[in-house]
Every structure is written in structure tokens, then in C-alpha cells.
Design a protein around this motif. Structure first.
Motif, PDB file in Angstrom:
ATOM      1  N   THR A 151       0.751  -1.072   0.066  1.00  0.00           N
ATOM      2  CA  THR A 151      -0.042   0.073  -0.162  1.00  0.00           C
ATOM      3  C   THR A 151       0.771   1.142   0.036  1.00  0.00           C
ATOM      4  O   THR A 151       0.556   2.115  -0.636  1.00  0.00           O
ATOM      5  CB  THR A 151      -0.724   0.043   1.288  1.00  0.00           C
ATOM      6  OG1 THR A 151      -0.237  -0.227   2.568  1.00  0.00           O
ATOM      7  CG2 THR A 151      -2.075  -0.922   1.113  1.00  0.00           C
ATOM      8  N   TRP A 168      -1.907   3.045  -2.284  1.00  0.00           N
ATOM      9  CA  TRP A 168      -3.373   2.465  -2.270  1.00  0.00           C
ATOM     10  C   TRP A 168      -3.575   2.698  -0.679  1.00  0.00           C
ATOM     11  O   TRP A 168      -2.745   2.850   0.310  1.00  0.00           O
ATOM     12  CB  TRP A 168      -3.173   1.045  -2.686  1.00  0.00           C
ATOM     13  CG  TRP A 168      -3.234   0.921  -3.802  1.00  0.00           C
ATOM     14  CD1 TRP A 168      -3.121   1.592  -5.010  1.00  0.00           C
ATOM     15  CD2 TRP A 168      -2.674  -0.394  -4.625  1.00  0.00           C
ATOM     16  NE1 TRP A 168      -2.691   1.188  -6.152  1.00  0.00           N
ATOM     17  CE2 TRP A 168      -2.429  -0.192  -6.055  1.00  0.00           C
ATOM     18  CE3 TRP A 168      -2.463  -1.757  -4.127  1.00  0.00           C
ATOM     19  CZ2 TRP A 168      -1.905  -1.221  -6.910  1.00  0.00           C
ATOM     20  CZ3 TRP A 168      -1.986  -2.929  -4.926  1.00  0.00           C
ATOM     21  CH2 TRP A 168      -1.830  -2.502  -6.283  1.00  0.00           C
ATOM     22  N   THR A 210      -2.410  -1.921 -10.974  1.00  0.00           N
ATOM     23  CA  THR A 210      -3.557  -1.086 -10.498  1.00  0.00           C
ATOM     24  C   THR A 210      -4.088  -1.909  -9.479  1.00  0.00           C
ATOM     25  O   THR A 210      -3.985  -3.286  -9.299  1.00  0.00           O
ATOM     26  CB  THR A 210      -4.502  -0.852 -11.701  1.00  0.00           C
ATOM     27  OG1 THR A 210      -5.167  -2.045 -11.965  1.00  0.00           O
ATOM     28  CG2 THR A 210      -3.970  -0.032 -12.591  1.00  0.00           C
ATOM     29  N   GLY A 211      -4.977  -1.345  -8.524  1.00  0.00           N
ATOM     30  CA  GLY A 211      -5.769  -2.098  -7.619  1.00  0.00           C
ATOM     31  C   GLY A 211      -6.924  -3.263  -8.315  1.00  0.00           C
ATOM     32  O   GLY A 211      -6.992  -4.120  -7.731  1.00  0.00           O
ATOM     33  N   GLN A 259       2.622   1.512  -3.798  1.00  0.00           N
ATOM     34  CA  GLN A 259       1.567   1.837  -4.824  1.00  0.00           C
ATOM     35  C   GLN A 259       0.597   2.997  -4.354  1.00  0.00           C
ATOM     36  O   GLN A 259      -0.176   3.317  -5.317  1.00  0.00           O
ATOM     37  CB  GLN A 259       0.640   0.536  -5.090  1.00  0.00           C
ATOM     38  CG  GLN A 259       1.306  -0.553  -5.256  1.00  0.00           C
ATOM     39  CD  GLN A 259       2.052  -0.790  -6.587  1.00  0.00           C
ATOM     40  OE1 GLN A 259       2.487   0.325  -7.203  1.00  0.00           O
ATOM     41  NE2 GLN A 259       2.049  -2.060  -7.443  1.00  0.00           N
ATOM     42  N   THR A 316      -8.024  -1.106  -0.087  1.00  0.00           N
ATOM     43  CA  THR A 316      -7.781  -1.635  -1.467  1.00  0.00           C
ATOM     44  C   THR A 316      -7.235  -3.117  -1.277  1.00  0.00           C
ATOM     45  O   THR A 316      -7.703  -3.888  -1.975  1.00  0.00           O
ATOM     46  CB  THR A 316      -6.953  -0.698  -2.353  1.00  0.00           C
ATOM     47  OG1 THR A 316      -7.389   0.445  -2.499  1.00  0.00           O
ATOM     48  CG2 THR A 316      -6.572  -1.430  -3.547  1.00  0.00           C
TER      49      THR A 316
END
Length: 412
Positions: free
Chosen positions: A43, A48, A103-104, A46, A52
Motif C-alpha cells: 500500500t 493505495w 492497479t488495484g 503503490q 484496496t
């Protein structure tokens, strides 16, 4: 009507079955138990939110449950070997995708859907189906305890290794290394390759998959077992995924979390083995009720006590004794009630309920944390659900369904 299969299978030796099955579960479950260690590295790298990451692992648990039904059907029909090999290849692909997802959404498809499907084909429902077909009812609960204990040993063995790989290689490279390690399951699966019919050589019930499923879903004890297994999934996956971050938020070092997860795995070796062995002597419904109530008490005391590395280690040891110890008695009850002809499928279906609980536990942990900045509400839910599960397991009837006005199920 009772019949015998036209091409009986050759029985696998107990030593070969337990050694290969235990090693497969050690690798598959061991890698999975360490996924919580990647929450903060991924997390942060990225950008996020925790939700996520938590949602992807929630999808993983749900996918595991959904695909587990079909993996169980395939294993009952075609044997475990093909299902395990297919699951292993998906596992390796999912770990690679987990490392490289930009991407998530892609992370959810790989870490979630692919690895969830992989676990369906490489863990308990499939392994327990082979155990049911080749080990007599007198030793079945004990053998299931051995296999579940192997999954716990995998946690004790693999979580520190995964922590070391992350710190020494980086989180991406660690996932790529695990994608290669998981391929060791393929040669191990050869030891579970069944010859001829996979339904066994003893008499069996003539029942289609649909008939077996309808019979189980209408049976009150099966419904109660499913509800209890929902609670099991909620508790263990919330703790396994979110406890490392919970402890770090409280100011404890990442090493404390790694040691805590390893202790859960170590002590669950003893807990699951004991649950399987006791299942040969004590009513399994009483074992399950005791496990769920004990979990509620242990969590409540952990939250009430001052937090320190020592309190974390004591909590982890006690929770470890209760961690996967629900698996042998639950699956042994299913085999005892319904027989072994569709055991992998029924185990997969009841495990689906477990994974719905897992989805709720891991997702609610991330969702409520992002909105409240605390895990407290989910901890309290875990306590309340433990009491609920203890109460609903007490009325479970373990008598074979065929002894209430029908044929006696095979192996019961």
C-alpha cells in the motif's frame, strides 16, 4: 440402493497419503498465512489505501470458497491429482501477478481471484477427499487433524521466511521467489495420484451431486456447521491479515507481528492435531463449541490487557491452539453424517460459508479502519460471533443420516 464401483481404486498407503498431503498443505497454507506482511509495503509503494489491499484478499477468500465447490466436485469425479496440479499453476501465476499489478483492479484479479482459485485446488477440501477415500472411519478424524496441523506448521515455517524475503529482497522479488517455490507442490501431488475409480472399493450410495447437495442443504446440522464455519473464517482471516498492522499502529515492531503469526502457526500444530485426535473419542459438536467460546474469551482478555510484546505472544500461542482446530471436527462430522462419496464437494460447499466469513472479516477490517482509524469494532464483532458459534454448534447431530430411515452412507 447400494452398489460397488466397477473399477475399484488402489488404496494409497497412509504414510504416503499423509506425508504428501501434509507437505502440500504446508506450502499452500504457509504462503497464504503470510500475506498480511505485504499489506503495508504494497500500500505504501503503490499509494493505495488499506481497504484496496483488504478488498483484494477478501475477494481471494470468497473466490476460494466459490471455486472450492467446483474443485471438490472435480476431485470427487476425477481424483485429486489433476485438481492439485491445476491449482498449483494458478498459484504461481497469481503470485507473479500480485507482484507486478500496477492497479488495484489487476491486483484484485490476481491476488484475489487467481490465488483464491489456486487455494481451492491445493488445500483442505481436496486433500480431505483423498483422506476420506483411503483412510478408515476409525482413523479419519485423526488423519484430518494431521493434515490440518501441517497447514499450521506451514504458517510457523513460512511466515518468518516470507518476512525475511521481504526485508532482504524487497516485496516484489519476495513474491516472485514464492511463485517458484509453490511449484514444488506438483511433484508432491504425484503421491496422491489415485488409480482407477476415485470412489473407493467399498459399498457406496447411488447419489448424484445434485441429490447429495439438496440432502445436505435441507439438513439442520449441516446448516449449523455452515453458520459456525462462517464465524471461523471471520475471526482467523481478520486476525491473520490485520493484526500485523494493528500491532504496528500500536507502536510495536514488525518483528513482533512476524513472531506472533509464527507462534499462531506453531501452537496450532498441537491444537489441530489434538482436535483431530479428540474427535475419535469426544462428540465433535462439543469440541467445536469449546473452540469457538475459547476464542471469544482469549480475544476479550487480549483487548483488555495492557499491550506489550509478551501479551501479543501469549495471545498468539493461545489463539494458535484454536486457529485451524475447527477443521478436523467439522469435516469429520460431514463425513460421518453423509459418507465419503461426495465428501470433497460437501467440504468445499461448507467451506464456502467459511470464506464468506473470511471476506467479511478482512474487508470490514480495512473498511472500518479507513473510516474510524481503529480496528476496535471488528475485534468486538469477533468476540460476539465466537459466543454465537459456540451456542449453535451444540445442537449438531452427528448420527449418520442413513440411520434415520435411509441407506447407510459409505464410510459412516
Amino acid at each position: 440402493m447400494v452398489s460397488s464401483p466397477s473399477s475399484p481404486s488402489k488404496q494409497l498407503s497412509m504414510l504416503q497419503l499423509l506425508a504428501c498431503g501434509a507437505a502440500i498443505v504446508t506450502l499452500s497454507m504457509g504462503i497464504r498465512h503470510g500475506f498480511g506482511l505485504w499489506l503495508q509495503p504494497i500500500t505504501q509503494a503503490q499509494g493505495w489505501t488499506r481497504e484496496t489491499f483488504a478488498f483484494a484478499l477478501a475477494v481471494q477468500n470468497l473466490a476460494w470458497g466459490v471455486f472450492g465447490i467446483f474443485a471438490g466436485m472435480a476431485a470427487d469425479r476425477f481424483g485429486a491429482f489433476r485438481v492439485i496440479v491445476g491449482g498449483t499453476l494458478l498459484y504461481a501465476l497469481g503470485l507473479v501477478g500480485m507482484a507486478l499489478s500496477p492497479t488495484g483492479l489487476l491486483f484484485t484479479l490476481t491476488a484475489g481471484v487467481l490465488i483464491g482459485a489456486a487455494q481451492a485446488g491445493t488445500t483442505y477440501a481436496v486433500i480431505y477427499g483423498v483422506i476420506g477415500r483411503h483412510i478408515s472411519a476409525e482413523k479419519r478424524s485423526w488423519a484430518m487433524g494431521v493434515a490440518a496441523a501441517a497447514g499450521s506448521f506451514g504458517q510457523f515455517l513460512m511466515v518468518p521466511i516470507e518476512g525475511f524475503l521481504i526485508s532482504s529482497l524487497g516485496w516484489k522479488e519476495a513474491l516472485l521467489a514464492l511463485s517458484l517455490a509453490v511449484l514444488l507442490i506438483v511433484p508432491l501431488a504425484l503421491g496422491l495420484r489415485e488409480k482407477g475409480s476415485v470412489t473407493g472399493s467399498s459399498a457406496k450410495r447411488d447419489q448424484t451431486i445434485g441429490q447429495a447437495l439438496r440432502e445436505a442443504l435441507k439438513y439442520p446440522s449441516f446448516q449449523l456447521l455452515m453458520a459456525g464455519y462462517f464465524v471461523c473464517g471471520f475471526q482467523v482471516v481478520f486476525i491473520g491479515v490485520h493484526m500485523p498492522s494493528y500491532l504496528k499502529d500500536k507502536g510495536l515492531s514488525p518483528q513482533v507481528a512476524s513472531y506472533a503469526l509464527a507462534l499462531i502457526g506453531l501452537f496450532n500444530v498441537f491444537g489441530t492435531y489434538a482436535a483431530g485426535a479428540l474427535g475419535q473419542r469426544i462428540a465433535k459438536r462439543k469440541i467445536l463449541a469449546t473452540i469457538y467460546l475459547s476464542r471469544a474469551v482469549v480475544i476479550a482478555v487480549f483487548l483488555a490487557a495492557p499491550l506489550s510484546p509478551l501479551s501479543v505472544y501469549i495471545f498468539s500461542a493461545l489463539m494458535g491452539l484454536l486457529w485451524l482446530s475447527t477443521i478436523p471436527p467439522t469435516n469429520a462430522v460431514v463425513a460421518q453424517i453423509f459418507g465419503i462419496q461426495h465428501l470433497s464437494m460437501l467440504s468445499g460447499f461448507i467451506f464456502f460459508s467459511h470464506q464468506i466469513g473470511s471476506f467479511m472479516g478482512v474487508w470490514l477490517g480495512g473498511y472500518l479502519y479507513d473510516r474510524s482509524g481503529s480496528y476496535d469494532i471488528v475485534w468486538y464483532l469477533a468476540i460476539a460471533l465466537g459466543v454465537f458459534a459456540a451456542l449453535i454448534n451444540l445442537p449438531v447431530r452427528e448420527t449418520p443420516i442413513g440411520q434415520r430411515g435411509g441407506e447407510l452412507p459409505q464410510g459412516a
